[in-house]
Design an enzyme around this catalytic site. Structure first.
Site, PDB file in Angstrom:
ATOM      1  N   HIS A 183       2.379 -12.440  -3.525  1.00 38.65           N
ATOM      2  CA  HIS A 183       2.388 -12.818  -2.111  1.00 38.65           C
ATOM      3  C   HIS A 183       3.806 -13.075  -1.621  1.00 38.65           C
ATOM      4  O   HIS A 183       4.135 -12.802  -0.463  1.00 38.65           O
ATOM      5  CB  HIS A 183       1.507 -14.053  -1.895  1.00 38.65           C
ATOM      6  CG  HIS A 183       0.066 -13.714  -1.692  1.00 38.65           C
ATOM      7  ND1 HIS A 183      -0.942 -14.618  -1.876  1.00 38.65           N
ATOM      8  CD2 HIS A 183      -0.542 -12.560  -1.317  1.00 38.65           C
ATOM      9  CE1 HIS A 183      -2.109 -14.034  -1.613  1.00 38.65           C
ATOM     10  NE2 HIS A 183      -1.885 -12.796  -1.285  1.00 38.65           N
ATOM     11  N   ARG A 285      -5.577  -0.751   6.603  1.00 39.70           N
ATOM     12  CA  ARG A 285      -6.489  -1.316   5.610  1.00 39.70           C
ATOM     13  C   ARG A 285      -7.629  -2.019   6.335  1.00 39.70           C
ATOM     14  O   ARG A 285      -7.404  -2.941   7.113  1.00 39.70           O
ATOM     15  CB  ARG A 285      -5.747  -2.304   4.716  1.00 39.70           C
ATOM     16  CG  ARG A 285      -4.462  -1.768   4.084  1.00 39.70           C
ATOM     17  CD  ARG A 285      -3.768  -2.858   3.279  1.00 39.70           C
ATOM     18  NE  ARG A 285      -2.470  -2.450   2.780  1.00 39.70           N
ATOM     19  CZ  ARG A 285      -1.325  -2.650   3.406  1.00 39.70           C
ATOM     20  NH1 ARG A 285      -1.310  -3.272   4.584  1.00 39.70           N
ATOM     21  NH2 ARG A 285      -0.177  -2.260   2.876  1.00 39.70           N
ATOM     22  N   GLU A 411      -4.158   8.302  -5.852  1.00 39.73           N
ATOM     23  CA  GLU A 411      -3.700   7.087  -6.536  1.00 39.73           C
ATOM     24  C   GLU A 411      -3.948   7.157  -8.038  1.00 39.73           C
ATOM     25  O   GLU A 411      -3.514   6.293  -8.785  1.00 39.73           O
ATOM     26  CB  GLU A 411      -4.434   5.863  -5.976  1.00 39.73           C
ATOM     27  CG  GLU A 411      -4.292   5.692  -4.476  1.00 39.73           C
ATOM     28  CD  GLU A 411      -5.353   4.761  -3.919  1.00 39.73           C
ATOM     29  OE1 GLU A 411      -5.044   3.578  -3.755  1.00 39.73           O
ATOM     30  OE2 GLU A 411      -6.473   5.236  -3.656  1.00 39.73           O
ATOM     31  N   ASN A 434       1.812   2.748  -5.185  1.00 37.01           N
ATOM     32  CA  ASN A 434       1.645   1.520  -5.967  1.00 37.01           C
ATOM     33  C   ASN A 434       0.627   1.731  -7.089  1.00 37.01           C
ATOM     34  O   ASN A 434       0.895   1.459  -8.264  1.00 37.01           O
ATOM     35  CB  ASN A 434       1.195   0.362  -5.064  1.00 37.01           C
ATOM     36  CG  ASN A 434       2.193   0.051  -3.977  1.00 37.01           C
ATOM     37  OD1 ASN A 434       3.288   0.583  -3.960  1.00 37.01           O
ATOM     38  ND2 ASN A 434       1.808  -0.809  -3.059  1.00 37.01           N
ATOM     39  N   ASP A 435      -0.556   2.201  -6.716  1.00 38.79           N
ATOM     40  CA  ASP A 435      -1.587   2.430  -7.727  1.00 38.79           C
ATOM     41  C   ASP A 435      -1.268   3.636  -8.600  1.00 38.79           C
ATOM     42  O   ASP A 435      -1.573   3.637  -9.801  1.00 38.79           O
ATOM     43  CB  ASP A 435      -2.959   2.610  -7.071  1.00 38.79           C
ATOM     44  CG  ASP A 435      -3.729   1.296  -6.971  1.00 38.79           C
ATOM     45  OD1 ASP A 435      -3.634   0.491  -7.908  1.00 38.79           O
ATOM     46  OD2 ASP A 435      -4.408   1.073  -5.954  1.00 38.79           O
ATOM     47  N   ARG A 445      -0.032  -3.472 -11.770  1.00 34.87           N
ATOM     48  CA  ARG A 445       0.980  -3.641 -10.722  1.00 34.87           C
ATOM     49  C   ARG A 445       1.049  -5.056 -10.172  1.00 34.87           C
ATOM     50  O   ARG A 445       1.961  -5.373  -9.403  1.00 34.87           O
ATOM     51  CB  ARG A 445       0.734  -2.655  -9.585  1.00 34.87           C
ATOM     52  CG  ARG A 445      -0.503  -2.909  -8.734  1.00 34.87           C
ATOM     53  CD  ARG A 445      -0.669  -1.755  -7.751  1.00 34.87           C
ATOM     54  NE  ARG A 445      -1.803  -1.882  -6.866  1.00 34.87           N
ATOM     55  CZ  ARG A 445      -1.747  -2.437  -5.651  1.00 34.87           C
ATOM     56  NH1 ARG A 445      -0.619  -2.943  -5.209  1.00 34.87           N
ATOM     57  NH2 ARG A 445      -2.828  -2.493  -4.897  1.00 34.87           N
ATOM     58  N   CYS A 482       1.968   6.527   1.464  1.00 34.25           N
ATOM     59  CA  CYS A 482       1.652   5.244   2.112  1.00 34.25           C
ATOM     60  C   CYS A 482       1.842   4.059   1.172  1.00 34.25           C
ATOM     61  O   CYS A 482       1.452   2.950   1.486  1.00 34.25           O
ATOM     62  CB  CYS A 482       0.229   5.252   2.675  1.00 34.25           C
ATOM     63  SG  CYS A 482      -1.065   5.413   1.433  1.00 34.25           S
TER      64      CYS A 482
END
Length: 553
Positions: A183, A285, A411, A434-435, A445, A482
């Site tokens: 976060h 999202r 992904e 990311n994935d 991750r 993305c």
């Protein structure tokens, strides 16, 4: 001495260190002198006060911060925690000690789960500290105020503190722990704070030490020389000038268009994204509609939110990802009832939606209805597609529901390797770096201990992206990026050289990426991509690309 870590964004800052104060001491374990009912009432009041304060801070900060702090406030209202607290005060504990013990037990459970849930342990610690402080009548733990601009160094930073940092005082943020998708990192990226996470060597820094935080190069420079300070200041001034440049469409120096889009989590962020120069949305999202619901939202409820988003981007491209949940993001109405020892490889994304097809059909119907009411260019994509058959399934279902442009996210390595077979069955692909990095490197991750492996500069990841880019070129199908890799100004050029036709990122990164693209033409971008691909490690790839870029300036 230099300290390595994971830089967030591409900023640079110079300043003196101020360390985050140590947490409150553990409450003494002593019998309560009050009745259990009185202690329970104290705990309940403190929990409510902390939840209200977190929501107040979220409303003040807005955007992604509001979503993060709302999630944190829910830790103060968790019924299971309240039940645990009740048992502990009934056994004679003070409210302070009961809160400490209940949250410590909850923290241990999250750490045992690993992955996404383990990353929330810091959030739980922060709520516990705030509730104990409320019970003791002490100020809540927070960011110090030395009276001058400073670089904040912390073991980790709670979302409530990151979300409300005074950016006129905090020049940069350095955390010893955490990871690139904690976060802290998410909010730092969203607020355009110069930041570095997972910088273990920063633990030796002391208040007053002068340092340079070079996020672009994943480096902390301690005790910098006069020459290093002058170079850092020149780079800081140059970057500030880029951020103040007029907003123009993304493009390479030869005019090749590269639309720069925004990653958004709710329609509330639309105004800020447009102000930052976003030419549309590359990843919307939709999870915010579902995560706090006991039942799936209705078609009408979803349609209202999608309409609000599309109206904000009338005439512009908006790519919406259908619900990406299940496994590590459990929802009550998607719970299959089976425990998954490895949720990252379990029933998530398109797999979870196929198991609950009516939820997917309702979402597609709501999106199609919202599209009919607005003038935005709506594209819809499915998450976690791994096979040709899954791509065919989603695209067919979306078209049947009235979605004009339907695509898939890449992904999973299998989807990248089969891109030349998947793209003929669908309208576009969007690569979630990311994935894709996580699954290619077999490295969670969301886990700080393997953060060093979470680099999209890894040649294996770049090779998979190149496979998708090549298939897109051959078939005339758009290929977007993305994931957060698109927010890295130099890597953004590499991605275009690999075949990406659009880039989507946190709005705060758009200005830096726009300026970087304008330094290269299409031929140079392709050459830069080839240099990065030829390396044997992420560091070598990054260094080779930097050297190549410097040589053609």
């Amino acid at each position: 001495m230099n300290v390595s870590g994971t830089g967030i964004g591409s900023g640079i800052a110079i300043g003196r260190v101020v360390r985050m104060p140590e947490p409150l001491p553990e409450p003494v374990d002593r019998p309560s002198t009050m009745s259990p009912d009185a202690e329970r009432a104290r705990a309940t009041a403190a929990l409510a006060a902390v939840a209200a304060e977190l929501r107040r801070r979220g409303a003040q900060a807005g955007g992604t911060a509001a979503e993060v702090l709302e999630a944190q406030a829910m830790f103060a209202e968790d019924p299971m925690l309240e039940a645990d607290l009740g048992e502990r005060v009934a056994a004679g504990k003070t409210a302070e000690r009961a809160v400490h013990e209940a949250y410590a037990a909850y923290r241990a459970q999250l750490l045992a789960l690993g992955g996404y849930m383990a990353e929330r342990a810091t959030d739980v610690d922060d709520v516990s500290q705030r509730v104990v402080a409320e019970l003791l009548g002490q100020p809540a733990p927070g960011v110090p105020d030395p009276g001058y601009p400073f670089i904040l160094v912390a073991r980790d930073l709670a979302p409530a503190d990151t979300a409300t940092l005074d950016l006129d005082q905090v020049l940069a943020l350095v955390t010893i722990g955490g990871g690139p998708t904690s976060h802290t990192a998410i909010l730092a990226r969203d607020k355009a704070i110069v930041a570095m996470v997972a910088a273990e060597g920063a633990s030796v820094l002391q208040d007053g030490d002068e340092i340079i935080v070079d996020a672009e190069n994943d480096l902390l420079v301690t005790a910098p020389s006069r020459e290093q300070l002058a170079d850092a200041e020149a780079r800081r001034v140059a970057r500030a000038a880029r951020l103040d440049a007029p907003l123009t469409p993304g493009a390479l120096s030869d005019g090749t268009p590269v639309p720069l889009l925004a990653n958004l989590g709710s329609a509330d962020a639309a105004t800020a994204a447009l102000a930052a120069g976003a030419e549309g949305v590359g990843l919307f999202r939709t999870e915010f509609l579902f995560l706090e619901a006991a039942t799936a939202p209705t078609v009408a409820e979803q349609q209202a939110e999608y309409t609000r988003l599309l109206q904000a981007f009338n005439g512009k491209k908006v790519v919406v990802r259908v619900l990406d949940a299940g496994a590590d993001k459990p929802l009550a109405f998607l719970d299959a009832g089976d425990h998954e020892d490895n949720p990252a490889l379990g029933l998530r994304g398109i797999r979870a939606l196929r198991a609950h097809e009516q939820i997917l059909r309702d979402q597609l119907s709501a999106l199609a209805a919202a599209d009919a009411e607005t003038d935005a260019d709506l594209w819809v994509m499915a998450p976690m597609v791994a096979t040709v058959e899954e791509a065919e399934y989603f695209t067919s279902l979306a078209h049947e529901a009235g979605i004009r442009v339907a695509g898939v996210m890449v992904e999973v390595p299998s989807a990248a390797l089969l891109a030349d077979r998947i793209l003929p069955t669908t309208d576009f692909a969007s690569i979630g770096t990311n994935d894709l990095t996580q699954y290619t490197l077999a490295a969670d991750r969301l886990l700080g201990s393997v953060a060093a492996l979470q680099s999209p500069w890894n040649p294996a990841v770049l090779r998979l992206i190149a496979e998708v880019g090549q298939a897109g070129r051959a078939l005339g199908k758009p290929v977007g990026i993305c994931g957060e890799a698109a927010a890295d100004p130099l890597l953004a050029v590499v991605l275009v050289g690999l075949g990406a036709t659009t880039l989507s990122m946190s709005p705060a990164a758009i200005a830096d990426v726009r300026a970087s693209l304008l330094r290269f033409d299409a031929e140079q971008a392709a050459a830069l991509a080839a240099v990065a691909l030829a390396a044997n490690s992420p560091a070598q790839s990054h260094d080779a690309a930097r050297a190549f870029a410097a040589a053609i300036r």
